[in-house]
Design an enzyme around this catalytic site. Structure first.
Site, short mmCIF file in Angstrom:
data_model
loop_
_atom_site.label_atom_id
_atom_site.label_comp_id
_atom_site.label_asym_id
_atom_site.label_seq_id
_atom_site.Cartn_x
_atom_site.Cartn_y
_atom_site.Cartn_z
N ASP A 228 36.51 22.60 95.27
CA ASP A 228 35.28 21.82 95.28
C ASP A 228 35.54 20.45 94.62
O ASP A 228 36.51 19.79 94.96
CB ASP A 228 34.16 22.62 94.59
CG ASP A 228 32.78 22.00 94.77
OD1 ASP A 228 32.13 22.30 95.79
OD2 ASP A 228 32.35 21.21 93.91
N TYR A 375 27.37 14.15 91.19
CA TYR A 375 27.04 13.78 92.57
C TYR A 375 26.62 12.32 92.65
O TYR A 375 26.91 11.64 93.63
CB TYR A 375 25.95 14.70 93.13
CG TYR A 375 26.50 16.06 93.44
CD1 TYR A 375 26.73 16.98 92.41
CD2 TYR A 375 26.88 16.42 94.72
CE1 TYR A 375 27.28 18.21 92.67
CE2 TYR A 375 27.43 17.66 94.98
CZ TYR A 375 27.63 18.56 93.96
OH TYR A 375 28.20 19.76 94.22
N HIS A 431 34.09 29.36 100.17
CA HIS A 431 34.26 28.18 99.33
C HIS A 431 34.88 28.49 97.97
O HIS A 431 35.60 27.67 97.41
CB HIS A 431 32.90 27.51 99.14
CG HIS A 431 32.96 26.17 98.51
ND1 HIS A 431 33.55 25.10 99.14
CD2 HIS A 431 32.54 25.71 97.32
CE1 HIS A 431 33.47 24.03 98.34
NE2 HIS A 431 32.87 24.38 97.23
#
Ligand SMILES: *[C@@H]1O[C@H](CO)[C@@H](O)[C@H](O)[C@H]1NC(C)=O
Length: 452
Positions: A228, A375, A431
């Site tokens: 990630d 983010y 993931h």
């Protein structure tokens, strides 16, 4: 020929030329300063560079407060009944959320979990004004050879918890000539590492923090694994410090730059031209499926890239809210078909306790807001340094997993990673590869590092 036709005929070569330049252009490696990220009030003071042993030992007050909140949230009738038959389709199913909450309150024993987490040593050290936490697992030399240093980087909404099961498989692998010395940090702003006091702490800046951490531990050269955001940071480390990273393994090799997106578009649209032989077995989604899947699953990303502090406030005050927000991702990102299930398929691959361990790391440290800010820093192209389109020649092992949110075709990363030693798309796993199928990922990573 009408004027409009002429204009269109003129625009086509310009468009093609633009795309060609974008797809082939390479940027130089930028210099990244050893910046200071702590509060202004501390700036300029001499930094304490000692490495301090650290033990996870959450105060009884924090645990009592959690118990009070959980009891109140479970007893109240404020949880909204899900629509009939939607499973996880409208988000985390609140009936299953009650099951999670009851387990958390009545069966989950933090003190036992804490002991498990403390079985591998933890440390903290100040870097650039931030307290950086890491686990450090140092095995004995094997066949007279010192263990090889390996940094292991998690992402969102994960933590060092994702890597607890893989630790023994990486540090003392059975079928290897080497042992590996593991350094497993919490990203700045995540879990037990403090977050930056001002904007700008993106993945490149985090890569700089971790380079300084490895220097401090005496490792000028090292290997890396990342998932990630940890995969992006690993790729940034390899890009800005190509002489330090000896090789990197990732289950989420991705290039987030303009070139990467363009190449991804081309590879998915003209599959027969751009597919690599390693991808033949993989069942690619159609464009329509990909687009609707991305729209359906990326709302969190937009919120966190623009207003992380707003949603962070709610999540910092409600344990059930936090569990729903974090654990939902372990469902859809592991298998996109589990969205139809009432329990999100969560217990198919994970234990309830280990999923809650990960939620606890965010809860007890109150770090969901600072974690979400990555983010804002990492996805807004004009903030900070960006090396997404700067190539790296460090050897990479790209091990895509077919259950992942996005599976990236080799063509879409081969401009960024110019030395991919191995690329494959494996059928099992999603993931959170190291968390879900640790023995597969460990065997893969170790055989790759051994070969270097
Ligand atoms: C997802 O789950 C379905 C149904 O259980 C299964 O058939 C499929 O193989 C799974 N996909 C992955 C990538 O594991």
């Amino acid at each position: 020929m009408g004027l409009l036709t002429k204009i269109i005929l003129l625009l086509i070569p310009i468009g093609v030329g633009y795309i060609y330049l974008k797809v082939t252009k390479t940027d130089p490696i930028p210099h990244v300063e050893d910046a200071y990220w702590g509060p202004k009030s501390e700036q300029g003071k001499k930094e304490d560079t000692t490495i301090r042993p650290f033990k996870i030992d959450i105060s009884a007050a924090v645990l009592d407060d959690l118990k009070t909140r959980l009891t109140r949230e479970l007893d109240s009738d404020r949880l909204v009944t899900p629509l009939e038959g939607v499973g996880f389709g409208y988000g985390f199913n609140s009936i299953f959320l009650k099951t999670v909450g009851n387990h958390w309150l009545n069966k989950y024993d933090w003190r036992t979990r804490e002991k498990l987490l403390n079985q591998y040593p933890h440390f903290k050290t100040k870097i650039g004004g931030l307290d950086i936490h890491f686990q450090h697992v140092k095995p004995k030399p094997k066949n007279g050879v010192a263990p090889r240093p390996l940094i292991v980087l998690h992402g969102y909404p994960g933590s060092i918890i994702e890597y607890q099961k893989i630790i023994p498989l990486l540090s003392e692998p059975k079928n290897s000539k080497y042992n590996y010395e593991l350094i497993i940090p919490s990203l700045p702003g995540y879990g037990f590492s403090s977050g930056a006091a001002r904007p700008g702490m993106g993945t490149v800046e985090m890569a700089n923090i971790f380079k300084r951490l490895m220097d401090r531990l005496g490792h000028k050269k090292f290997y890396a694994i990342g998932g990630d955001w940890g995969a992006v940071i690993t790729s940034d480390l390899a890009t800005i410090y190509p002489d330090s990273v000896l090789g990197a393994h990732s289950a989420n090799c991705v290039s987030l730059g303009v070139q990467g997106h363009l190449r991804n578009f081309l590879a998915l649209t003209f599959r027969s031209i751009f597919a690599s032989p390693e991808e033949e077995e993989h069942k690619w989604l159609s464009w329509g499926e990909t687009f609707s899947f991305i729209v359906r699953e990326s709302g969190y990303l937009h919120i966190q890239a623009t207003k992380p502090d707003t949603v962070g406030t709610a999540l910092t005050h409600s344990p059930l809210g936090l569990a729903a927000y974090i654990m939902e991702k372990f469902s859809t990102w592991t298998n996109r078909t589990w969205i139809d299930r009432d329990d999100g398929g969560l217990l198919e691959k994970f234990e309830m306790d280990e999923l809650l361990d990960n939620v606890m790391v965010y809860w007890v440290t109150g770090s969901i807001t600072t974690a979400q800010r990555l983010y804002s820093e990492g996805l807004i192209p004009w903030s900070g340094i960006n090396v997404d389109d700067v190539p790296t020649n460090v050897p990479f092992d790209c091990h895509a997993l077919s259950g992942d949110i996005i599976v990236v075709p080799k063509f879409a990363i081969s401009h960024k990673f110019t030395n991919i030693k191995r690329y494959k798309v494996n059928a099992g796993g999603g993931h959170f590869g190291a968390f879900e199928i640790p023995s597969v990922i460990a065997a893969d990573a170790v055989s790759f590092f051994d070969s270097l």
